[in-house]
Design a protein around this motif. Structure first.
Motif, PDB file in Angstrom:
ATOM      1  N   THR A  17       0.697  -1.088   0.160  1.00 36.20           N
ATOM      2  CA  THR A  17      -0.087   0.079   0.044  1.00 36.20           C
ATOM      3  C   THR A  17       0.869   1.200   0.038  1.00 36.20           C
ATOM      4  O   THR A  17       0.600   2.226  -0.891  1.00 36.20           O
ATOM      5  N   GLU A  18       1.581   1.227   0.911  1.00 37.16           N
ATOM      6  CA  GLU A  18       2.547   2.540   1.002  1.00 37.16           C
ATOM      7  C   GLU A  18       3.297   3.058  -0.495  1.00 37.16           C
ATOM      8  O   GLU A  18       3.613   4.007  -1.062  1.00 37.16           O
ATOM      9  N   ARG A  20       0.676   4.307  -2.812  1.00 36.01           N
ATOM     10  CA  ARG A  20       0.368   5.567  -2.724  1.00 36.01           C
ATOM     11  C   ARG A  20       1.435   6.473  -3.041  1.00 36.01           C
ATOM     12  O   ARG A  20       1.140   7.454  -3.605  1.00 36.01           O
ATOM     13  N   ARG A  21       2.778   6.159  -3.169  1.00 35.26           N
ATOM     14  CA  ARG A  21       3.780   6.921  -3.599  1.00 35.26           C
ATOM     15  C   ARG A  21       4.094   6.772  -4.977  1.00 35.26           C
ATOM     16  O   ARG A  21       4.654   7.839  -5.613  1.00 35.26           O
ATOM     17  N   HIS A  29       2.057   4.784  -7.482  1.00 33.84           N
ATOM     18  CA  HIS A  29       1.029   4.206  -8.530  1.00 33.84           C
ATOM     19  C   HIS A  29       1.047   4.911 -10.029  1.00 33.84           C
ATOM     20  O   HIS A  29       1.191   4.350 -11.001  1.00 33.84           O
ATOM     21  N   CYS A  49      -7.872  11.539  -3.333  1.00 26.37           N
ATOM     22  CA  CYS A  49      -6.519  11.862  -2.943  1.00 26.37           C
ATOM     23  C   CYS A  49      -6.050  12.949  -4.302  1.00 26.37           C
ATOM     24  O   CYS A  49      -5.397  14.114  -3.731  1.00 26.37           O
TER      25      CYS A  49
END
Length: 169
Positions: free
Chosen positions: A64-65, A68-69, A71, A123
């Protein structure tokens, strides 16, 4: 082999991003990703951070992290593989993202990108990042038929097939 190409594309994108961040006023990736430390310390009156809905599965295609940064870098690399190299894979395909991360509206149907509840929009609005993915791609999950997955009804698919037959002559 395609994962090696994807990692290579990712490395190039990261290097370009870091180079662009250093060239900007403030000279750091932090200034690109979220403003200065002084701005973060102020905090008062800032827009609340987004909390996007979780996907349907147990886990994403990557942690996930990382997603998030990164993708966008993964999607750029996938786009290059598909459009330039002609390599089609499903791991970083946008339809997989849309299908897994679909958010339902009050009517129980998945919302489109026009809706502020949309997974991507939550986001991207916060970060003031405009995306153009959904000018061509569907922002809601579609039926599994190929023409439906492309956002094309059967009449349009028939017209497209006739056009392609005509251009081959």
């Amino acid at each position: 082999m395609s994962e090696m190409r994807l990692l290579s594309n990712l490395l190039v994108a990261v290097l370009l991003f870091v180079g662009a961040a250093i060239a900007l006023p403030g000279g750091s990736a932090g200034s690109v990703l979220g403003g200065s430390t002084a701005q973060a310390a102020e905090g008062a009156g800032r827009t609340p951070e987004p909390h996007p809905a979780h996907g349907k599965g147990d886990h994403c295609v990557m942690p996930t992290e990382f997603m998030r940064r990164n993708h966008m870098l993964m999607m750029y690399a996938h786009r290059k593989d598909v459009l330039v190299e002609g390599i089609r894979t499903t791991k970083f395909n946008i339809s997989g993202c849309v299908n897994c991360h679909a958010v339902k509206g009050e009517d129980g149907q998945p919302v489109s990108f026009d809706n502020p509840k949309h997974f991507c929009r939550s986001c991207h609005t916060y970060a003031a990042v405009q995306i153009d993915c959904f000018e061509c791609h569907n922002s809601k999950p579609q039926a599994s038929e190929k023409s439906a997955a492309l956002g094309v009804d059967s009449a349009d698919a028939a017209k497209m097939a006739a056009f392609l037959r005509e251009t081959k002559k």
